[in-house]
Design a protein around this motif. Structure first.
Motif, PDB file in Angstrom:
ATOM      1  N   HIS A 125       0.837  -1.199   0.000  1.00 44.38           N
ATOM      2  CA  HIS A 125       0.000   0.000   0.000  1.00 44.38           C
ATOM      3  C   HIS A 125       0.874   1.252   0.000  1.00 44.38           C
ATOM      4  O   HIS A 125       1.885   1.307   0.683  1.00 44.38           O
ATOM      5  N   GLN A 126       0.434   2.251  -0.755  1.00 42.77           N
ATOM      6  CA  GLN A 126       1.171   3.510  -0.832  1.00 42.77           C
ATOM      7  C   GLN A 126       1.050   4.286   0.474  1.00 42.77           C
ATOM      8  O   GLN A 126      -0.029   4.339   1.055  1.00 42.77           O
ATOM      9  N   PRO A 127       2.116   4.910   0.929  1.00 38.64           N
ATOM     10  CA  PRO A 127       2.038   5.730   2.132  1.00 38.64           C
ATOM     11  C   PRO A 127       1.430   7.101   1.813  1.00 38.64           C
ATOM     12  O   PRO A 127       1.444   7.536   0.666  1.00 38.64           O
ATOM     13  N   VAL A 128       0.905   7.734   2.832  1.00 35.47           N
ATOM     14  CA  VAL A 128       0.434   9.105   2.686  1.00 35.47           C
ATOM     15  C   VAL A 128       1.560   9.992   3.202  1.00 35.47           C
ATOM     16  O   VAL A 128       1.897   9.951   4.383  1.00 35.47           O
ATOM     17  N   MET A 129       2.145  10.768   2.306  1.00 36.27           N
ATOM     18  CA  MET A 129       3.308  11.575   2.659  1.00 36.27           C
ATOM     19  C   MET A 129       2.994  13.058   2.755  1.00 36.27           C
ATOM     20  O   MET A 129       3.846  13.832   3.117  1.00 36.27           O
ATOM     21  N   GLY A 130       1.803  13.454   2.357  1.00 38.90           N
ATOM     22  CA  GLY A 130       1.489  14.874   2.373  1.00 38.90           C
ATOM     23  C   GLY A 130       2.013  15.553   1.120  1.00 38.90           C
ATOM     24  O   GLY A 130       2.653  14.937   0.265  1.00 38.90           O
ATOM     25  N   GLU A 131       1.754  16.840   1.025  1.00 36.69           N
ATOM     26  CA  GLU A 131       2.138  17.600  -0.167  1.00 36.69           C
ATOM     27  C   GLU A 131       3.632  17.848  -0.283  1.00 36.69           C
ATOM     28  O   GLU A 131       4.182  17.846  -1.362  1.00 36.69           O
ATOM     29  N   SER A 132       4.274  18.115   0.841  1.00 39.69           N
ATOM     30  CA  SER A 132       5.696  18.489   0.800  1.00 39.69           C
ATOM     31  C   SER A 132       6.528  17.706   1.798  1.00 39.69           C
ATOM     32  O   SER A 132       7.051  18.263   2.755  1.00 39.69           O
ATOM     33  N   PRO A 133       6.678  16.405   1.590  1.00 42.71           N
ATOM     34  CA  PRO A 133       7.503  15.645   2.526  1.00 42.71           C
ATOM     35  C   PRO A 133       8.965  16.053   2.385  1.00 42.71           C
ATOM     36  O   PRO A 133       9.413  16.433   1.306  1.00 42.71           O
ATOM     37  N   THR A 134       9.679  15.994   3.476  1.00 44.52           N
ATOM     38  CA  THR A 134      11.110  16.317   3.427  1.00 44.52           C
ATOM     39  C   THR A 134      11.864  15.151   2.801  1.00 44.52           C
ATOM     40  O   THR A 134      11.387  14.011   2.798  1.00 44.52           O
ATOM     41  N   ASP A 135      13.041  15.445   2.281  1.00 48.57           N
ATOM     42  CA  ASP A 135      13.887  14.372   1.747  1.00 48.57           C
ATOM     43  C   ASP A 135      14.144  13.325   2.822  1.00 48.57           C
ATOM     44  O   ASP A 135      14.141  12.122   2.553  1.00 48.57           O
ATOM     45  N   GLN A 136      14.346  13.784   4.056  1.00 54.16           N
ATOM     46  CA  GLN A 136      14.629  12.851   5.145  1.00 54.16           C
ATOM     47  C   GLN A 136      13.444  11.911   5.379  1.00 54.16           C
ATOM     48  O   GLN A 136      13.625  10.706   5.534  1.00 54.16           O
ATOM     49  N   THR A 137      12.222  12.435   5.373  1.00 56.18           N
ATOM     50  CA  THR A 137      11.021  11.604   5.566  1.00 56.18           C
ATOM     51  C   THR A 137      10.901  10.583   4.451  1.00 56.18           C
ATOM     52  O   THR A 137      10.639   9.402   4.701  1.00 56.18           O
ATOM     53  N   ILE A 138      11.102  11.033   3.230  1.00 53.14           N
ATOM     54  CA  ILE A 138      11.019  10.141   2.068  1.00 53.14           C
ATOM     55  C   ILE A 138      12.083   9.049   2.161  1.00 53.14           C
ATOM     56  O   ILE A 138      11.800   7.864   1.955  1.00 53.14           O
ATOM     57  N   LEU A 139      13.298   9.449   2.489  1.00 54.97           N
ATOM     58  CA  LEU A 139      14.387   8.472   2.573  1.00 54.97           C
ATOM     59  C   LEU A 139      14.171   7.472   3.699  1.00 54.97           C
ATOM     60  O   LEU A 139      14.474   6.283   3.538  1.00 54.97           O
ATOM     61  N   GLN A 140      13.645   7.921   4.824  1.00 54.91           N
ATOM     62  CA  GLN A 140      13.379   6.990   5.930  1.00 54.91           C
ATOM     63  C   GLN A 140      12.360   5.942   5.510  1.00 54.91           C
ATOM     64  O   GLN A 140      12.548   4.749   5.750  1.00 54.91           O
ATOM     65  N   TYR A 141      11.286   6.375   4.851  1.00 51.78           N
ATOM     66  CA  TYR A 141      10.284   5.421   4.391  1.00 51.78           C
ATOM     67  C   TYR A 141      10.897   4.466   3.365  1.00 51.78           C
ATOM     68  O   TYR A 141      10.695   3.254   3.436  1.00 51.78           O
ATOM     69  N   ALA A 142      11.636   5.019   2.417  1.00 50.14           N
ATOM     70  CA  ALA A 142      12.267   4.189   1.392  1.00 50.14           C
ATOM     71  C   ALA A 142      13.232   3.178   2.015  1.00 50.14           C
ATOM     72  O   ALA A 142      13.299   2.022   1.586  1.00 50.14           O
ATOM     73  N   LEU A 143      13.963   3.596   3.045  1.00 46.23           N
ATOM     74  CA  LEU A 143      14.871   2.675   3.742  1.00 46.23           C
ATOM     75  C   LEU A 143      14.107   1.514   4.364  1.00 46.23           C
ATOM     76  O   LEU A 143      14.538   0.359   4.274  1.00 46.23           O
ATOM     77  N   PHE A 144      12.979   1.799   4.990  1.00 46.50           N
ATOM     78  CA  PHE A 144      12.166   0.727   5.579  1.00 46.50           C
ATOM     79  C   PHE A 144      11.668  -0.225   4.494  1.00 46.50           C
ATOM     80  O   PHE A 144      11.683  -1.447   4.673  1.00 46.50           O
ATOM     81  N   ARG A 145      11.243   0.322   3.349  1.00 46.20           N
ATOM     82  CA  ARG A 145      10.773  -0.507   2.228  1.00 46.20           C
ATOM     83  C   ARG A 145      11.881  -1.427   1.738  1.00 46.20           C
ATOM     84  O   ARG A 145      11.676  -2.620   1.534  1.00 46.20           O
ATOM     85  N   GLU A 146      13.050  -0.847   1.506  1.00 46.24           N
ATOM     86  CA  GLU A 146      14.163  -1.623   0.968  1.00 46.24           C
ATOM     87  C   GLU A 146      14.634  -2.685   1.961  1.00 46.24           C
ATOM     88  O   GLU A 146      14.967  -3.802   1.574  1.00 46.24           O
ATOM     89  N   TYR A 147      14.641  -2.332   3.245  1.00 43.74           N
ATOM     90  CA  TYR A 147      15.030  -3.303   4.269  1.00 43.74           C
ATOM     91  C   TYR A 147      14.035  -4.464   4.304  1.00 43.74           C
ATOM     92  O   TYR A 147      14.436  -5.638   4.347  1.00 43.74           O
ATOM     93  N   ALA A 148      12.731  -4.141   4.272  1.00 39.88           N
ATOM     94  CA  ALA A 148      11.701  -5.196   4.291  1.00 39.88           C
ATOM     95  C   ALA A 148      11.858  -6.110   3.083  1.00 39.88           C
ATOM     96  O   ALA A 148      11.769  -7.340   3.203  1.00 39.88           O
ATOM     97  N   ALA A 149      12.113  -5.527   1.917  1.00 34.49           N
ATOM     98  CA  ALA A 149      12.286  -6.328   0.703  1.00 34.49           C
ATOM     99  C   ALA A 149      13.542  -7.194   0.790  1.00 34.49           C
ATOM    100  O   ALA A 149      13.517  -8.378   0.448  1.00 34.49           O
TER     101      ALA A 149
END
Length: 178
Positions: free
Chosen positions: A107-131
């Motif tokens: 499922h796609q996350p809800v990140m809001g209109e202007s997520p910070t690079d740090q927020t995006i990277l943290q989520y992406a890190l969790f995705r990549e780790y899970a995979a």
């Protein structure tokens, strides 16, 4: 090794509670490939949607990740369609322990209109780790052959993605003084 049950060396004796739980949780290779393909599709959509929303510092990596996730979809689709896999597609395998965590990333996350690079990277890190963990454990739970090789390859790919994201995340944290 029993061809119908791949346990990565874990005990599955009938009297063993752990063994009964593992037997009850088996999924077919087809089901696992469907979830993995959906995961990769969501990852591709996630990264593609982020491209115009991220800073120039991370845009190149996000574009690369989107392209690589698309390649993973292709690999899973081709594997599922291979004639030599047809006999294995309904074979049951023990799914990884964190299968629900992995599935939740479909499922796609809800990140809001202007997520910070740090927020995006943290989520992406969790995705990549899970995979990475999912594919690593699936490789352990399958016999040598094309299915095993693909899971092993993808575990390495996701590890590489995670390392690249960590490097950029660390640079951003240092730059922002967080």
């Amino acid at each position: 090794m029993n061809n119908d049950l791949h346990t990565g060396g874990r005990s599955t004796g009938e009297g063993d509670l752990h063994g009964r739980a593992l037997l009850a949780s088996k999924k077919t290779l087809k089901e696992i490939l469907e979830v993995a393909t959906a995961f990769e599709r969501t990852a591709h959509e996630f990264y593609t949607a982020l491209i115009p929303r991220v800073s120039e510092h991370v845009r190149g990596l996000v574009e690369e990740l989107a392209a690589e996730e698309l390649e993973h979809i292709r690999l899973f689709t081709e594997l599922a369609a291979r004639p030599d896999i047809a006999a294995e597609i309904n074979r049951e395998i023990i799914p990884p322990v964190d299968d629900q965590v992995f599935s939740s990333y479909v499922h796609q996350p809800v990140m809001g209109e202007s997520p910070t690079d740090q927020t995006i990277l943290q989520y992406a890190l969790f995705r990549e780790y899970a995979a990475m963990e999912q594919y690593r454990e699936l490789a352990l739970n399958t016999e040598p052959g094309p299915v095993h090789d693909l899971f092993q390859y993808l575990a390495r790919e996701e590890y590489r993605h995670k390392r690249e994201l960590e490097k950029i995340h660390d640079r951003i944290v240092r730059r922002e003084g967080v």
